[in-house]
Design a protein around this motif. Structure first.
Motif, mmCIF file in Angstrom:
data_model
loop_
_atom_site.group_PDB
_atom_site.id
_atom_site.type_symbol
_atom_site.label_atom_id
_atom_site.label_comp_id
_atom_site.label_asym_id
_atom_site.label_seq_id
_atom_site.Cartn_x
_atom_site.Cartn_y
_atom_site.Cartn_z
ATOM 1 N N GLY A 190 13.104 81.117 46.612
ATOM 2 C CA GLY A 190 13.047 79.693 46.904
ATOM 3 C C GLY A 190 11.807 79.313 47.694
ATOM 4 O O GLY A 190 11.146 78.303 47.406
ATOM 5 N N ILE A 191 11.483 80.110 48.707
ATOM 6 C CA ILE A 191 10.300 79.831 49.531
ATOM 7 C C ILE A 191 9.035 79.911 48.689
ATOM 8 O O ILE A 191 8.137 79.051 48.792
ATOM 9 C CB ILE A 191 10.238 80.808 50.718
ATOM 10 C CG1 ILE A 191 11.358 80.489 51.718
ATOM 11 C CG2 ILE A 191 8.877 80.752 51.408
ATOM 12 C CD1 ILE A 191 11.487 81.487 52.841
ATOM 13 N N GLU A 192 8.931 80.929 47.846
ATOM 14 C CA GLU A 192 7.736 81.065 47.017
ATOM 15 C C GLU A 192 7.591 79.903 46.041
ATOM 16 O O GLU A 192 6.478 79.411 45.795
ATOM 17 C CB GLU A 192 7.755 82.406 46.281
ATOM 18 C CG GLU A 192 7.554 83.600 47.210
ATOM 19 C CD GLU A 192 7.517 84.922 46.477
ATOM 20 O OE1 GLU A 192 7.692 84.930 45.240
ATOM 21 O OE2 GLU A 192 7.318 85.961 47.141
ATOM 22 N N ASN A 193 8.703 79.440 45.485
ATOM 23 C CA ASN A 193 8.629 78.298 44.572
ATOM 24 C C ASN A 193 8.212 77.042 45.315
ATOM 25 O O ASN A 193 7.441 76.221 44.796
ATOM 26 C CB ASN A 193 9.976 78.087 43.881
ATOM 27 C CG ASN A 193 9.862 77.180 42.671
ATOM 28 O OD1 ASN A 193 9.044 77.387 41.786
ATOM 29 N ND2 ASN A 193 10.699 76.152 42.633
ATOM 30 N N LEU A 194 8.695 76.884 46.531
ATOM 31 C CA LEU A 194 8.316 75.737 47.354
ATOM 32 C C LEU A 194 6.821 75.776 47.657
ATOM 33 O O LEU A 194 6.100 74.786 47.466
ATOM 34 C CB LEU A 194 9.136 75.744 48.647
ATOM 35 C CG LEU A 194 9.030 74.556 49.599
ATOM 36 C CD1 LEU A 194 10.262 74.502 50.492
ATOM 37 C CD2 LEU A 194 7.778 74.610 50.464
ATOM 38 N N LEU A 195 6.315 76.921 48.120
ATOM 39 C CA LEU A 195 4.902 77.037 48.455
ATOM 40 C C LEU A 195 4.011 76.852 47.230
ATOM 41 O O LEU A 195 2.925 76.263 47.321
ATOM 42 C CB LEU A 195 4.617 78.397 49.099
ATOM 43 C CG LEU A 195 4.594 78.435 50.643
ATOM 44 C CD1 LEU A 195 5.966 78.055 51.198
ATOM 45 C CD2 LEU A 195 4.193 79.810 51.154
ATOM 46 N N ALA A 196 4.460 77.344 46.092
ATOM 47 C CA ALA A 196 3.649 77.255 44.874
ATOM 48 C C ALA A 196 3.471 75.819 44.405
ATOM 49 O O ALA A 196 2.499 75.506 43.702
ATOM 50 C CB ALA A 196 4.291 78.087 43.764
ATOM 51 N N ASN A 197 4.371 74.935 44.795
ATOM 52 C CA ASN A 197 4.326 73.557 44.314
ATOM 53 C C ASN A 197 3.977 72.545 45.403
ATOM 54 O O ASN A 197 3.923 71.346 45.131
ATOM 55 C CB ASN A 197 5.674 73.188 43.698
ATOM 56 C CG ASN A 197 5.935 73.909 42.382
ATOM 57 O OD1 ASN A 197 5.428 73.500 41.345
ATOM 58 N ND2 ASN A 197 6.698 74.993 42.436
ATOM 59 N N ALA A 198 3.750 73.006 46.629
ATOM 60 C CA ALA A 198 3.505 72.097 47.749
ATOM 61 C C ALA A 198 2.135 71.442 47.652
ATOM 62 O O ALA A 198 1.135 72.102 47.349
ATOM 63 C CB ALA A 198 3.620 72.866 49.065
ATOM 64 N N LYS A 199 2.105 70.141 47.932
ATOM 65 C CA LYS A 199 0.852 69.385 47.963
ATOM 66 C C LYS A 199 0.979 68.274 49.004
ATOM 67 O O LYS A 199 2.077 67.736 49.201
ATOM 68 C CB LYS A 199 0.550 68.752 46.596
ATOM 69 C CG LYS A 199 0.243 69.746 45.490
ATOM 70 C CD LYS A 199 -0.004 69.029 44.165
ATOM 71 C CE LYS A 199 -0.321 70.027 43.049
ATOM 72 N NZ LYS A 199 0.801 70.958 42.806
ATOM 73 N N PRO A 200 -0.126 67.932 49.671
ATOM 74 C CA PRO A 200 -0.081 66.808 50.612
ATOM 75 C C PRO A 200 0.410 65.545 49.923
ATOM 76 O O PRO A 200 0.090 65.287 48.754
ATOM 77 C CB PRO A 200 -1.541 66.669 51.066
ATOM 78 C CG PRO A 200 -2.153 68.006 50.825
ATOM 79 C CD PRO A 200 -1.465 68.554 49.605
ATOM 80 N N GLY A 201 1.189 64.762 50.644
ATOM 81 C CA GLY A 201 1.721 63.518 50.092
ATOM 82 C C GLY A 201 3.124 63.647 49.545
ATOM 83 O O GLY A 201 3.798 62.636 49.327
ATOM 84 N N MET A 202 3.571 64.872 49.316
ATOM 85 C CA MET A 202 4.941 65.054 48.837
ATOM 86 C C MET A 202 5.931 64.733 49.947
ATOM 87 O O MET A 202 5.645 64.891 51.133
ATOM 88 C CB MET A 202 5.150 66.500 48.358
ATOM 89 C CG MET A 202 4.344 66.871 47.130
ATOM 90 S SD MET A 202 4.586 68.597 46.628
ATOM 91 C CE MET A 202 6.289 68.533 46.057
ATOM 92 N N MET A 203 7.104 64.279 49.548
ATOM 93 C CA MET A 203 8.183 64.064 50.502
ATOM 94 C C MET A 203 8.809 65.406 50.869
ATOM 95 O O MET A 203 8.811 66.345 50.059
ATOM 96 C CB MET A 203 9.242 63.138 49.919
ATOM 97 C CG MET A 203 8.704 61.770 49.497
ATOM 98 S SD MET A 203 8.017 60.810 50.872
ATOM 99 C CE MET A 203 9.517 60.409 51.789
ATOM 100 N N GLU A 204 9.336 65.475 52.067
ATOM 101 C CA GLU A 204 9.996 66.723 52.480
ATOM 102 C C GLU A 204 11.135 67.071 51.531
ATOM 103 O O GLU A 204 11.360 68.247 51.230
ATOM 104 C CB GLU A 204 10.518 66.580 53.918
ATOM 105 C CG GLU A 204 9.417 66.495 54.957
ATOM 106 C CD GLU A 204 9.901 66.007 56.310
ATOM 107 O OE1 GLU A 204 9.188 66.187 57.297
ATOM 108 O OE2 GLU A 204 11.018 65.423 56.364
ATOM 109 N N TYR A 205 11.845 66.066 51.044
ATOM 110 C CA TYR A 205 12.955 66.370 50.136
ATOM 111 C C TYR A 205 12.466 66.858 48.775
ATOM 112 O O TYR A 205 13.194 67.558 48.073
ATOM 113 C CB TYR A 205 13.906 65.177 49.990
ATOM 114 C CG TYR A 205 13.294 63.868 49.559
ATOM 115 C CD1 TYR A 205 12.840 63.661 48.255
ATOM 116 C CD2 TYR A 205 13.218 62.808 50.454
ATOM 117 C CE1 TYR A 205 12.306 62.449 47.860
ATOM 118 C CE2 TYR A 205 12.674 61.586 50.070
ATOM 119 C CZ TYR A 205 12.215 61.415 48.779
ATOM 120 O OH TYR A 205 11.681 60.211 48.380
ATOM 121 N N GLU A 206 11.241 66.518 48.399
ATOM 122 C CA GLU A 206 10.675 67.083 47.180
ATOM 123 C C GLU A 206 10.433 68.591 47.351
ATOM 124 O O GLU A 206 10.719 69.391 46.453
ATOM 125 C CB GLU A 206 9.371 66.393 46.812
ATOM 126 C CG GLU A 206 9.515 64.950 46.366
ATOM 127 C CD GLU A 206 8.179 64.335 46.020
ATOM 128 O OE1 GLU A 206 7.722 64.529 44.873
ATOM 129 O OE2 GLU A 206 7.582 63.684 46.900
#
Length: 418
Positions: A190-206
């Motif tokens: 789960g953490i790796e999938n979150l980091l792989a898709n993280a970008k500035p401007g995203m909501m925390e719930y995204e």
């Protein structure tokens, strides 16, 4: 997990009970939410620990007379009409197979059987799970039943079996440790999938949605606890759970997450830059926390106390902040570090314990190590947490394979962005 294991646990519990006593444990029901909607049901962990059964509206009764211990399980009777709405219920044969208890009856006979036992056998005490996390916590079925027993049988001593069960649960079996390993690995995905898709401007719930997806793929219906996805200033709030703010370029995001597997929970904290690159200042603070965490993990071994670990955490973090000029005296560390260094882990994320801060750790315990620094004036909140098994001669970091160093986090996010 086998029925033999649950039988051994019940035997171990019975040895801790007084003679001429009875234990009653309730599996629980889903709390009411609103109108005709209930919250998701989760079994009482002590009931589950002794039976392996995950269904609501069940009662375990153990009676101890001399060297004889009688085990009885009461379950809901099948209702063909109701089952069309909510699904089939556990059968007697299934309950016997899972729990290893041969005497299984339907719930509507519970009061009659308990009444006969109290009338015909010597019973000086009834043990119930009367543990409470706080004064404000609502009364459980066990608390309500204790009051009813006292009214109808005022000679009975009502005792709390919670401590005896907490003692048993402190030391984890190999099967339990493997369940925690599995929960940790799902959390890693789960953490790796979150980091792989993280970008500035995203909501925390995204970000949370990207974490949740691998959990669902692994059959995790709900996490071990409410996920914390805290960006920027939110990272200095220890139990921030709203997860509804927009991330900004340059923000750190503090994650405190844990999948559960067969009701055994992981508990992992990681902190990362949402744009994939730590600033020099963020890197300075991060490495203070990381170096402290690594030293703390290395210090874990049988005989070490929580007080010793907490004192070491404060000293290491204070030394780091003094080197940056943020504080001048060790006592000032409480401004930037204001929680304990860890806790027991198992069927609850903050697992039951009978230890105080001066009691020694023992082989077979699984604990968390989670130092952090929270610099509100700089909107920097950093916590790094791993799950650690206490071994005969030291420790094993069960979550060491989850990304943690500045270099590894940056490299992973850079690769994912391409």
């Amino acid at each position: 997990m086998t029925s033999e294991m649950y039988s051994e646990r019940r035997k171990a519990l019975s040895k801790a009970l007084d003679n001429h006593s009875t234990v009653l444990l309730f599996s629980g029901t889903a709390p009411h939410k609103s109108e005709d909607v209930d919250y998701t049901y989760t079994p009482n962990r002590n009931f589950y620990y002794l039976t392996g059964i995950t269904r609501p509206n069940m009662i375990l009764m153990l009676t101890k007379q001399g060297e004889s211990v009688t085990e009885t399980l009461f379950i809901e009777e099948a209702n063909p009409v109701l089952e069309k709405w909510i699904g089939r219920r556990m059968t007697v044969a299934e309950a016997k197979a899972v729990s290893g208890i041969n005497s299984v009856y339907f719930l509507d006979s519970f009061e009659a059987q308990l009444g006969r036992h109290l009338a015909r056998k010597r019973c000086d005490a009834v043990y119930l799970d009367l543990g409470r996390a706080s004064w404000q916590q609502p009364l459980s079925k066990a608390h309500e039943f204790a009051a009813e027993l006292t009214r109808k049988h005022p000679y009975l001593q009502i005792r709390n079996v919670h401590r005896e069960l907490a003692n048993l649960r402190l030391i984890k079996s190999e099967e339990e440790i493997n369940n925690i390993r599995k929960a940790i690995d799902i959390t890693r995905q789960g953490i790796e999938n979150l980091l792989a898709n993280a970008k500035p401007g995203m909501m925390e719930y995204e970000l949370e949605a990207y974490y949740d997806f691998p959990l669902k793929l692994n059959g995790v219906k709900e996490p071990g606890f409410t996920s914390i996805i805290a960006s920027g200033q939110n990272g200095v709030i220890l139990h921030y759970e709203e997860n509804d703010q927009q991330t900004k370029d340059g923000d750190l995001v503090l994650l405190d997450l844990g999948a559960q597997y067969k009701y055994y929970s992981a508990d992992i904290s990681r902190t990362f830059p949402v744009n994939g690159k730590f600033t020099e200042r963020q890197k300075q603070i991060y490495n203070i926390v990381l170096n402290a965490e690594e030293e703390l993990i290395a210090a874990v071994k049988p005989g070490v106390t929580w007080k010793q670990l907490n004192d070491l955490a404060k000293r290491l973090l204070a030394d780091g902040l003094k080197s940056l000029g943020l504080i001048q005296d060790d006592a000032e560390i409480s401004r930037y570090y204001y929680h304990s260094v860890g806790h027991q882990l198992g069927l609850n994320v903050h697992d039951v314990t009978t230890l105080d801060e001066n009691d020694p750790l023992q082989p077979g315990m699984v604990i968390t190590i989670e130092p952090g620094l929270y610099i509100e004036e700089e909107s920097i909140g950093i916590r790094i947490e791993d799950d650690v098994l206490v071994t005969e001669n030291g420790q094993e970091n069960l979550s060491k394979h989850i990304l943690k160093t500045v270099e590894d986090i940056e490299a992973f996010m850079a690769k994912a962005s391409k």
